[in-house]
Scaffold this active site. Structure first.
Site, short mmCIF file in Angstrom:
data_model
loop_
_atom_site.label_atom_id
_atom_site.label_comp_id
_atom_site.label_asym_id
_atom_site.label_seq_id
_atom_site.Cartn_x
_atom_site.Cartn_y
_atom_site.Cartn_z
CG ASP A 1 31.51 108.51 -21.62
OD1 ASP A 1 32.11 108.21 -22.64
OD2 ASP A 1 31.12 108.06 -20.87
CD GLU B 1 36.06 108.26 -25.18
OE1 GLU B 1 37.07 107.68 -24.72
OE2 GLU B 1 35.01 108.07 -24.74
CG ASP C 1 28.61 106.26 -18.48
OD1 ASP C 1 29.53 105.76 -18.39
OD2 ASP C 1 27.12 105.86 -18.52
#
Ligand SMILES: [Zn+2]
Length: 360
Positions: free
Chosen positions: A178, A262, A345
């Site tokens: 992340d 991501e 997170d």
């Protein structure tokens, strides 16, 4: 695969004079052709290149021969790239370079014109410049060198060279990463890889130096000294960040075979945050660097980087029960459905791994 190496240079006075000439001439060429292309609506590199040869042979501008020929050619190439970025709307229109902008030029390797020795580097037109570096590179692997005069008054060369690909052992493990504004890198093994404390420490030092600078009389010799000191602290921070990004990404590719992340739109991510301009700039560049360096290291060491849908709500989904709720600014994720309490997170990183495995 190409790699880069930064080298601190210690030119003597004679070499500094030559460097100034090369910086000046590359800037002259850039500005000359920027003006020429505006007036003639001629944006073709090959035309500029032909014209440059004419300039070097004409009496008025034959001083250009004093400069490294690759430096001048590369200056034209930079202008050409700046125009193509402008025409495809990726950047603003190129502007004239000024003397107080960053001074730099790039030269290419050919016939042993650039060579590294124990404590020196041979560069075209300059001869052997004293330098410091800590890596063994075969001279015939050098591709090019960019020479810069930093705001701190330090001279530096960035060498690009061809590196052999090395494979890292396969571990059979995967990880979700992340990328966040605060911790920069958080993984689903609950490791964060860049320490905020150290960044705070450097930021405090920068503030202190800025304060000192504000107390100096403008353009006085103390002011000048302090300005350089401040620039050095900024430089230190940049090096520190880059060094940590390298360490963190190396640790990740060593430990894992498949890395899920991501597919972030960094600008979009940061536009939603209330941040000071300089912080935003630092984060854009750090997050961008993490992504590029990770991509590059995966390729280099035979690992895989897989990007997952950027619209997947990784930070708003509970990693245990799978239900979603909108977490606000809090760093802790408290699931109202299954009562899970978890670092936000960390929760996101677990989701990214699960999502990645399920969708690949
Ligand atoms: Zn839950």
């Amino acid at each position: 695969m190409q790699k880069g190496l930064k080298i601190r240079l210690y030119p003597d006075n004679k070499q500094i004079n030559i460097l100034n000439i090369i910086f000046g001439h590359t800037r002259f060429v850039y500005n000359y052709f920027l003006n020429y292309s505006k007036e003639n609506k001629d944006y073709k590199y090959t035309n500029w290149s032909r014209l440059l040869t004419e300039l070097k042979n004409s009496e008025e501008t034959n001083f250009l021969k004093e400069a490294d020929k690759f430096a001048l050619q590369n200056s034209l190439k930079n202008l050409s790239i700046a125009y193509s970025n402008f025409f495809s709307k990726r950047a603003k229109e190129p502007v004239f370079k000024k003397k107080h902008n960053l001074q730099s030029y790039r030269t290419n390797y050919t016939n042993k014109n650039i060579e590294l020795y124990d404590k020196g580097i041979k560069l075209p037109k300059l001869g052997i410049v004293k330098c410091k570096y800590n890596k063994n590179i075969k001279n015939n692997k050098i591709v090019n060198a960019t020479v810069k005069l930093l705001k701190s008054g330090i001279y530096e060369a960035s060498i690009i060279y061809e590196a052999e690909t090395e494979m890292l052992l396969k571990t059979g493990n995967s990880v979700g990463i992340d990328l966040r504004v605060k911790k920069l890198i958080k993984t689903n093994d609950n490791n964060k890889y860049i320490s905020e404390l150290d960044i705070d420490r450097i930021n405090n030092k920068i503030k202190k130096e800025q304060k000192k600078l504000s107390r100096c009389k403008l353009h006085s010799s103390n002011w000048n000294k302090q300005r350089k000191k401040l620039a050095k602290t900024y430089q230190y921070k940049e090096n520190y960040m880059l060094d940590n990004i390298h360490k963190a990404t190396k640790a990740i590719v060593t430990k894992y075979d498949i890395i899920y992340m991501e597919d972030l739109d960094i600008k979009d991510l940061l536009s939603k945050q209330k941040l000071k301009k300089h912080k935003k700039k630092m984060l854009t560049s750090s997050l961008g660097k993490i992504t590029t360096i990770l991509e590059y290291k995966c390729k280099h060491y035979g690992k895989e980087l897989k990007k997952i849908d950027r619209y997947y709500a990784s930070s708003q989904t509970c990693s245990v029960c799978g239900k979603t709720y909108k977490v606000l600014a809090s760093e802790i994720y408290k699931c109202p459905h299954c009562k899970l309490i978890i670092d936000r997170d960390y929760n996101a990183a677990i989701n990214i791994l699960n999502y990645g495995i399920a969708h690949n």
